[in-house]
Design an enzyme around this catalytic site. Sequence first.
Site, PDB file in Angstrom:
ATOM      1  N   ASP A 161      -8.100  10.333  -8.708  1.00 50.77           N
ATOM      2  CA  ASP A 161      -7.136   9.971  -9.756  1.00 50.77           C
ATOM      3  C   ASP A 161      -7.199  10.985 -10.896  1.00 50.77           C
ATOM      4  O   ASP A 161      -6.172  11.407 -11.440  1.00 50.77           O
ATOM      5  CB  ASP A 161      -7.441   8.578 -10.319  1.00 50.77           C
ATOM      6  CG  ASP A 161      -7.058   7.460  -9.371  1.00 50.77           C
ATOM      7  OD1 ASP A 161      -6.163   7.681  -8.530  1.00 50.77           O
ATOM      8  OD2 ASP A 161      -7.645   6.377  -9.463  1.00 50.77           O
TER       9      ASP A 161
ATOM     10  N   SER B 297       0.812  -1.216   0.000  1.00 52.28           N
ATOM     11  CA  SER B 297       0.000   0.000   0.000  1.00 52.28           C
ATOM     12  C   SER B 297       0.845   1.266   0.000  1.00 52.28           C
ATOM     13  O   SER B 297       1.629   1.503   0.920  1.00 52.28           O
ATOM     14  CB  SER B 297      -0.925   0.019   1.221  1.00 52.28           C
ATOM     15  OG  SER B 297      -1.466   1.311   1.407  1.00 52.28           O
ATOM     16  N   PHE B 298       0.690   2.071  -1.025  1.00 59.06           N
ATOM     17  CA  PHE B 298       1.288   3.403  -1.065  1.00 59.06           C
ATOM     18  C   PHE B 298       0.581   4.314  -0.055  1.00 59.06           C
ATOM     19  O   PHE B 298       1.221   5.102   0.640  1.00 59.06           O
ATOM     20  CB  PHE B 298       1.157   3.989  -2.472  1.00 59.06           C
ATOM     21  CG  PHE B 298       1.348   5.482  -2.544  1.00 59.06           C
ATOM     22  CD1 PHE B 298       2.615   6.032  -2.673  1.00 59.06           C
ATOM     23  CD2 PHE B 298       0.256   6.338  -2.477  1.00 59.06           C
ATOM     24  CE1 PHE B 298       2.795   7.407  -2.723  1.00 59.06           C
ATOM     25  CE2 PHE B 298       0.429   7.721  -2.537  1.00 59.06           C
ATOM     26  CZ  PHE B 298       1.701   8.249  -2.662  1.00 59.06           C
ATOM     27  N   SER B 299      -0.742   4.203   0.019  1.00 60.08           N
ATOM     28  CA  SER B 299      -1.547   5.160   0.770  1.00 60.08           C
ATOM     29  C   SER B 299      -1.214   5.179   2.259  1.00 60.08           C
ATOM     30  O   SER B 299      -1.083   6.251   2.858  1.00 60.08           O
ATOM     31  CB  SER B 299      -3.041   4.846   0.582  1.00 60.08           C
ATOM     32  OG  SER B 299      -3.406   4.979  -0.768  1.00 60.08           O
TER      33      SER B 299
ATOM     34  N   GLY C 143      -4.523   1.867 -23.652  1.00 55.50           N
ATOM     35  CA  GLY C 143      -5.364   1.168 -22.689  1.00 55.50           C
ATOM     36  C   GLY C 143      -6.753   1.764 -22.632  1.00 55.50           C
ATOM     37  O   GLY C 143      -6.960   2.932 -22.992  1.00 55.50           O
TER      38      GLY C 143
ATOM     39  N   GLY D 293      -9.064   0.791 -19.751  1.00 62.49           N
ATOM     40  CA  GLY D 293      -9.654   0.374 -18.484  1.00 62.49           C
ATOM     41  C   GLY D 293     -10.067   1.552 -17.630  1.00 62.49           C
ATOM     42  O   GLY D 293     -10.220   2.682 -18.109  1.00 62.49           O
TER      43      GLY D 293
ATOM     44  N   ALA E 264      -8.395   3.227 -15.345  1.00 63.99           N
ATOM     45  CA  ALA E 264      -7.401   4.310 -15.283  1.00 63.99           C
ATOM     46  C   ALA E 264      -7.510   5.204 -16.511  1.00 63.99           C
ATOM     47  O   ALA E 264      -7.363   6.429 -16.424  1.00 63.99           O
ATOM     48  CB  ALA E 264      -5.996   3.727 -15.169  1.00 63.99           C
TER      49      ALA E 264
ATOM     50  N   THR F 297      -9.257   0.989  -3.719  1.00 63.93           N
ATOM     51  CA  THR F 297      -8.360   0.536  -4.772  1.00 63.93           C
ATOM     52  C   THR F 297      -8.866  -0.767  -5.374  1.00 63.93           C
ATOM     53  O   THR F 297      -9.939  -1.262  -5.017  1.00 63.93           O
ATOM     54  CB  THR F 297      -6.911   0.410  -4.236  1.00 63.93           C
ATOM     55  OG1 THR F 297      -6.039   0.207  -5.344  1.00 63.93           O
ATOM     56  CG2 THR F 297      -6.762  -0.739  -3.250  1.00 63.93           C
TER      57      THR F 297
ATOM     58  N   LYS G  15     -13.067  -0.326  -7.280  1.00 63.19           N
ATOM     59  CA  LYS G  15     -13.349   1.057  -7.676  1.00 63.19           C
ATOM     60  C   LYS G  15     -14.707   1.216  -8.360  1.00 63.19           C
ATOM     61  O   LYS G  15     -15.289   2.300  -8.338  1.00 63.19           O
ATOM     62  CB  LYS G  15     -12.237   1.589  -8.586  1.00 63.19           C
ATOM     63  CG  LYS G  15     -10.920   1.850  -7.855  1.00 63.19           C
ATOM     64  CD  LYS G  15      -9.921   2.537  -8.762  1.00 63.19           C
ATOM     65  CE  LYS G  15      -8.624   2.835  -8.034  1.00 63.19           C
ATOM     66  NZ  LYS G  15      -7.670   3.595  -8.866  1.00 63.19           N
TER      67      LYS G  15
END
Length: 243
Positions: free
Chosen positions: A100, A14-16, A124, A126, A128, A60, A64
């Site tokens: 985001d 986890s970055f968060s 892409g 998706g 994102a 995440t 989402k």
Amino acid sequence: MKEYGLIGFPLSHSFSQKYFTEKFLTENIQDSRYELFELTNIQQFPDLIRSRQLCGLNVTIPYKQAIIPFLDELEPVAASIGAINVIKFEKGKLKGFNSDYQGFLQSLQNFYPNYAQAQALVLGNGGAAKAVMAALNHLKVTYKLVSRNPTTEQLSYEQLTADVLQAFPLIINTTPLGTYPKVDTCPPILYEALSINHYLYDLVYNPAETIFLKRGKEAGAKTKNGYEMLCLQAEVAWQIWNS
């Protein structure tokens, strides 16, 4: 104590949590903490929010989109994107946002100066990519989607000839290609057709330089990874929770 956290599965990298724990320390925010809540199934979400006094959540993969039916309201841009990564708890109601989109928007503005004549390729299609497209629409940047399964609205990688690449100076990778541990992969474009006029933005941040960015840099292109976007979207989430 104000409690914030992240839902998703798995959450082993986890970055968060690291970001917010360090933020609370450096900014002397003593009344807040940030936890990880691994949910093996989104149906566990109602039990989670009943059992904790939460002030805000990040969302995440893989939830989402799956989280949306559990929310009372969606911020309009988040609704148009169809993906949520921030939940605000307010007066017993849950409202969904997409930070985001805002993180990418701010990061792109720091990186790419030529909006008026901009032409972008979005690699892409998706979730994102939807956040990226919302930001490009906001900046009035013309773009084309690129995927392995082209339609009348999307290009295939095979269609990205040298002439096409020359016409699109901004190339944004929203695919997971090149992400750790599969660092030896990259989007299949003609890297030899890139030049000093190109700007390559990769949403991937681990590793810091993907093959996509490395090969772009070797061709003279300017490059940027997704780390700044990640930090900016975290700050946007904090602003949402505290507004």
